[in-house]
Write a protein that holds these residues in place. Sequence first.
Motif, mmCIF file in Angstrom:
data_model
loop_
_atom_site.group_PDB
_atom_site.id
_atom_site.type_symbol
_atom_site.label_atom_id
_atom_site.label_comp_id
_atom_site.label_asym_id
_atom_site.label_seq_id
_atom_site.Cartn_x
_atom_site.Cartn_y
_atom_site.Cartn_z
ATOM 1 N N ASP A 247 0.820 -1.218 0.000
ATOM 2 C CA ASP A 247 0.000 0.000 0.000
ATOM 3 C C ASP A 247 0.849 1.260 0.000
ATOM 4 O OD1 ASP A 247 -2.517 -1.210 -0.041
ATOM 5 O OD2 ASP A 247 -2.423 -1.639 2.101
ATOM 6 N N GLU A 248 2.002 1.212 0.637
ATOM 7 C CA GLU A 248 2.874 2.385 0.715
ATOM 8 C C GLU A 248 3.721 2.538 -0.542
ATOM 9 O OE1 GLU A 248 6.536 4.132 3.495
ATOM 10 O OE2 GLU A 248 5.429 2.331 4.108
ATOM 11 N N HIS A 249 4.108 1.432 -1.138
ATOM 12 C CA HIS A 249 4.985 1.454 -2.321
ATOM 13 C C HIS A 249 4.222 0.895 -3.527
ATOM 14 C CE1 HIS A 249 8.556 2.304 0.181
ATOM 15 N NE2 HIS A 249 8.021 1.453 1.044
ATOM 16 N N GLN A 250 3.207 1.595 -3.953
ATOM 17 C CA GLN A 250 2.341 1.100 -5.024
ATOM 18 C C GLN A 250 3.059 1.026 -6.369
ATOM 19 O OE1 GLN A 250 -0.784 0.004 -5.270
ATOM 20 N NE2 GLN A 250 -1.444 0.195 -3.152
ATOM 21 N N LYS A 251 3.894 2.026 -6.678
ATOM 22 C CA LYS A 251 4.483 2.104 -8.016
ATOM 23 C C LYS A 251 6.006 2.239 -7.982
ATOM 24 C CE LYS A 251 0.345 4.229 -10.005
ATOM 25 N NZ LYS A 251 -0.205 5.392 -10.745
ATOM 26 N N ASP A 252 6.608 1.930 -6.836
ATOM 27 C CA ASP A 252 8.058 2.081 -6.731
ATOM 28 C C ASP A 252 8.811 1.061 -7.581
ATOM 29 O OD1 ASP A 252 7.789 4.220 -5.060
ATOM 30 O OD2 ASP A 252 8.035 3.093 -3.214
ATOM 31 N N ILE A 253 8.243 -0.143 -7.680
ATOM 32 C CA ILE A 253 8.833 -1.173 -8.541
ATOM 33 C C ILE A 253 7.863 -1.409 -9.691
ATOM 34 C CG2 ILE A 253 9.677 -3.539 -8.694
ATOM 35 C CD1 ILE A 253 10.273 -3.487 -5.742
ATOM 36 N N PRO A 254 8.115 -0.816 -10.851
ATOM 37 C CA PRO A 254 7.164 -0.943 -11.965
ATOM 38 C C PRO A 254 7.039 -2.384 -12.458
ATOM 39 C CG PRO A 254 8.731 0.855 -12.337
ATOM 40 C CD PRO A 254 9.250 0.049 -11.199
ATOM 41 N N VAL A 255 5.840 -2.928 -12.324
ATOM 42 C CA VAL A 255 5.514 -4.232 -12.910
ATOM 43 C C VAL A 255 4.250 -4.033 -13.712
ATOM 44 C CG1 VAL A 255 6.626 -5.686 -11.178
ATOM 45 C CG2 VAL A 255 4.288 -4.916 -10.804
ATOM 46 N N TYR A 256 4.138 -4.790 -14.799
ATOM 47 C CA TYR A 256 3.002 -4.584 -15.678
ATOM 48 C C TYR A 256 1.910 -5.597 -15.372
ATOM 49 C CZ TYR A 256 6.513 -1.585 -17.699
ATOM 50 O OH TYR A 256 7.484 -0.623 -17.849
ATOM 51 N N ASP A 257 1.105 -5.924 -16.305
ATOM 52 C CA ASP A 257 -0.136 -6.645 -16.027
ATOM 53 C C ASP A 257 0.104 -8.139 -15.786
ATOM 54 O OD1 ASP A 257 -2.814 -7.057 -15.698
ATOM 55 O OD2 ASP A 257 -3.249 -7.197 -17.837
ATOM 56 N N ARG B 159 3.517 -13.298 -7.614
ATOM 57 C CA ARG B 159 3.650 -11.951 -7.033
ATOM 58 C C ARG B 159 2.449 -11.623 -6.162
ATOM 59 N NH1 ARG B 159 2.048 -6.765 -8.757
ATOM 60 N NH2 ARG B 159 1.368 -7.556 -10.789
ATOM 61 N N LEU B 160 2.717 -11.246 -4.929
ATOM 62 C CA LEU B 160 1.629 -10.840 -4.047
ATOM 63 C C LEU B 160 1.072 -9.498 -4.490
ATOM 64 C CD1 LEU B 160 3.156 -13.004 -2.288
ATOM 65 C CD2 LEU B 160 2.219 -11.808 -0.318
ATOM 66 N N PRO B 161 -0.237 -9.310 -4.404
ATOM 67 C CA PRO B 161 -0.825 -8.017 -4.770
ATOM 68 C C PRO B 161 -0.384 -6.926 -3.808
ATOM 69 C CG PRO B 161 -2.458 -9.425 -3.724
ATOM 70 C CD PRO B 161 -1.237 -10.269 -3.940
ATOM 71 N N ASN B 162 -0.363 -5.694 -4.295
ATOM 72 C CA ASN B 162 0.068 -4.584 -3.449
ATOM 73 C C ASN B 162 -0.866 -4.352 -2.272
ATOM 74 O OD1 ASN B 162 2.088 -4.286 -5.292
ATOM 75 N ND2 ASN B 162 1.421 -2.322 -6.109
ATOM 76 N N SER B 163 -2.160 -4.539 -2.502
ATOM 77 C CA SER B 163 -3.142 -4.207 -1.479
ATOM 78 C C SER B 163 -3.424 -5.392 -0.559
ATOM 79 C CB SER B 163 -4.448 -3.757 -2.135
ATOM 80 O OG SER B 163 -5.460 -3.574 -1.160
ATOM 81 N N ASP B 164 -3.439 -5.139 0.740
ATOM 82 C CA ASP B 164 -3.802 -6.171 1.719
ATOM 83 C C ASP B 164 -5.274 -6.553 1.608
ATOM 84 O OD1 ASP B 164 -1.302 -6.425 2.773
ATOM 85 O OD2 ASP B 164 -1.609 -4.962 4.376
ATOM 86 N N ARG B 165 -6.059 -5.736 0.925
ATOM 87 C CA ARG B 165 -7.497 -5.999 0.808
ATOM 88 C C ARG B 165 -7.822 -6.917 -0.371
ATOM 89 N NH1 ARG B 165 -6.742 -0.781 2.156
ATOM 90 N NH2 ARG B 165 -6.794 -0.080 -0.006
ATOM 91 N N SER B 166 -6.805 -7.276 -1.142
ATOM 92 C CA SER B 166 -7.022 -8.142 -2.297
ATOM 93 C C SER B 166 -7.362 -9.572 -1.858
ATOM 94 C CB SER B 166 -5.766 -8.176 -3.166
ATOM 95 O OG SER B 166 -5.883 -9.150 -4.175
ATOM 96 N N TYR B 167 -8.273 -10.184 -2.608
ATOM 97 C CA TYR B 167 -8.653 -11.575 -2.341
ATOM 98 C C TYR B 167 -8.089 -12.529 -3.402
ATOM 99 C CZ TYR B 167 -11.757 -10.811 1.612
ATOM 100 O OH TYR B 167 -12.245 -10.529 2.859
ATOM 101 N N THR B 168 -7.063 -12.083 -4.106
ATOM 102 C CA THR B 168 -6.486 -12.915 -5.159
ATOM 103 C C THR B 168 -6.060 -14.275 -4.629
ATOM 104 O OG1 THR B 168 -5.689 -10.965 -6.358
ATOM 105 C CG2 THR B 168 -4.641 -13.071 -6.889
ATOM 106 N N TYR B 169 -5.435 -14.297 -3.462
ATOM 107 C CA TYR B 169 -4.926 -15.551 -2.906
ATOM 108 C C TYR B 169 -5.665 -15.995 -1.639
ATOM 109 C CZ TYR B 169 -0.989 -14.689 -6.063
ATOM 110 O OH TYR B 169 -0.217 -14.457 -7.178
ATOM 111 N N LYS B 170 -6.854 -15.455 -1.420
ATOM 112 C CA LYS B 170 -7.618 -15.781 -0.216
ATOM 113 C C LYS B 170 -8.912 -16.517 -0.594
ATOM 114 C CE LYS B 170 -6.039 -11.565 2.165
ATOM 115 N NZ LYS B 170 -5.129 -12.202 3.141
ATOM 116 N N TYR B 171 -9.168 -17.608 0.089
ATOM 117 C CA TYR B 171 -10.415 -18.341 -0.148
ATOM 118 C C TYR B 171 -11.558 -17.632 0.574
ATOM 119 C CZ TYR B 171 -14.024 -21.883 -0.172
ATOM 120 O OH TYR B 171 -15.214 -22.540 -0.345
ATOM 121 N N ASP B 172 -12.644 -17.415 -0.157
ATOM 122 C CA ASP B 172 -13.871 -16.858 0.413
ATOM 123 C C ASP B 172 -15.028 -17.337 -0.447
ATOM 124 O OD1 ASP B 172 -16.139 -14.970 0.873
ATOM 125 O OD2 ASP B 172 -14.679 -13.992 2.200
#
Length: 460
Positions: free
Chosen positions: A292-302, A320-333
């Motif tokens: 969340d603090e370093h959103q664009k410091d390391i440029p990665v694309y899509d 690659r882990l998503p920048n946001s802790d609120r992402s559910y990309t790797y969380k089961y729900d």
Amino acid sequence: MSKDKKSVFSRIAYFIIIIILVFVALKLYDRYKINNFNEFVRTEYKPYISEFVRDDQVKYSDKSSYKISSPKENDAMFYKTISVIPNTPYKVTCMVKTENVKTMKEASSAGAHISIANTVEKSKSITGTNDWQKLEFIFNSKNRTSVDLGFRLGGYDDNCTGTAWFSDFTIESGHKNTSTNWNFACFVFENTNVQIENNGATNNIQLSMTMNDISDMRQNMSRFKASCEELSKNKMTVDYDFITIKEPITTLSYDLDNGYYVAPSNIEKIIEPYIQKEHYDHIFVCVRLGDDEHQKDIPVYDWIGLGGMDYLGIGFSNIRLPNSDRSYTYKYDARINTFPEEVFIHEFLHSLERNSEEYGYDVPALHDYAKYGYKDERYVGLKKWYADYMNCEIKTNNGYVGLNKDIYTCKPNSESDFTYSYKLDEFKEPENIFEEIKMIITKAVENVGSITMKKEENEI
């Protein structure tokens, strides 16, 4: 002058001529020995920079070593075309000694190594100054009937300076292991500490995973194991090691398509001890490249996962882990995401896709799901596509397509495939001057035959 004196003079002159001829022959033979690379072809990325010679002073055994010396950065190699049986494991070894071998890039897979020309298939590389040591390269012939086996100072994507001596080449064929049980390594790098150039400025970026991040990765590997077996209808089974590493990643690789990512060369020294202890068929590297603090410091694309890479013949993928802790990309729900292991499945399938092509199987492109009528669905993503892809059950007008079931047996080869091996004579060298003369004559005859054939072809 009397006849006797003339006769003596003639004999002396004849003797002197013989001595001169012998001296010249020995000099020519010495020159031949220095430059004789037998049936190896010498090649350089930058012509006329590297020196190829046979060294009679620095050698491992009784035969002269093969020396490559590059005073300036270059990629130099001598290689030989070897006939191989398709879908067969091979092991190549040699002894190598190095002096002041340096790579151009900080994180590099270049150095003194064994490789197959015009591919990324290679052994580990040796840099610096080292005494004689054994180098080993295991590869599978896949759908090939011949390969150009090279002994190299440089690399596929980097150059070197320094000197390397190679000696005592061997090659043996093994027996393919048809097991469909795959062994995975999941390396979780808890910390990233890198220098990044962005918008003309160089910044030091330090990132760390949370305990929740590590827990998510651990749960997804467990789910990955179950899903691989379920989706493939038990055509494959999975074992894995989950390895957390506190030592930070200190370099990243970069290209225009993906931005920054972790290549094998960035972490090779860290993971090598684990690879030496255990054979793995595929490697996942989990990394945080933003928060969340370093959103664009390391440029990665899509991309959230990056696959299709190779580390010493082993499939290699970034998670690659998503920048946001609120992402559910790797969380089961159950309300949001019931297939959080999808990125792991997807990146592994990229390796099977590449393997299929290299083994000569026809396979749809993994990203062409829409072309075949599949959709990225809510809750389950592309799970249906992966299931049909893994079982060759994608319906088309010409029948069903997908992965051939035999691809699950096409794992990276290991030492266990050479318990009962067959040694080949592909690198046999002449034992004496008579064998060398015979080889020279044979080569000359072959060359004449080759020229004659080309001439005849042109006439036709």
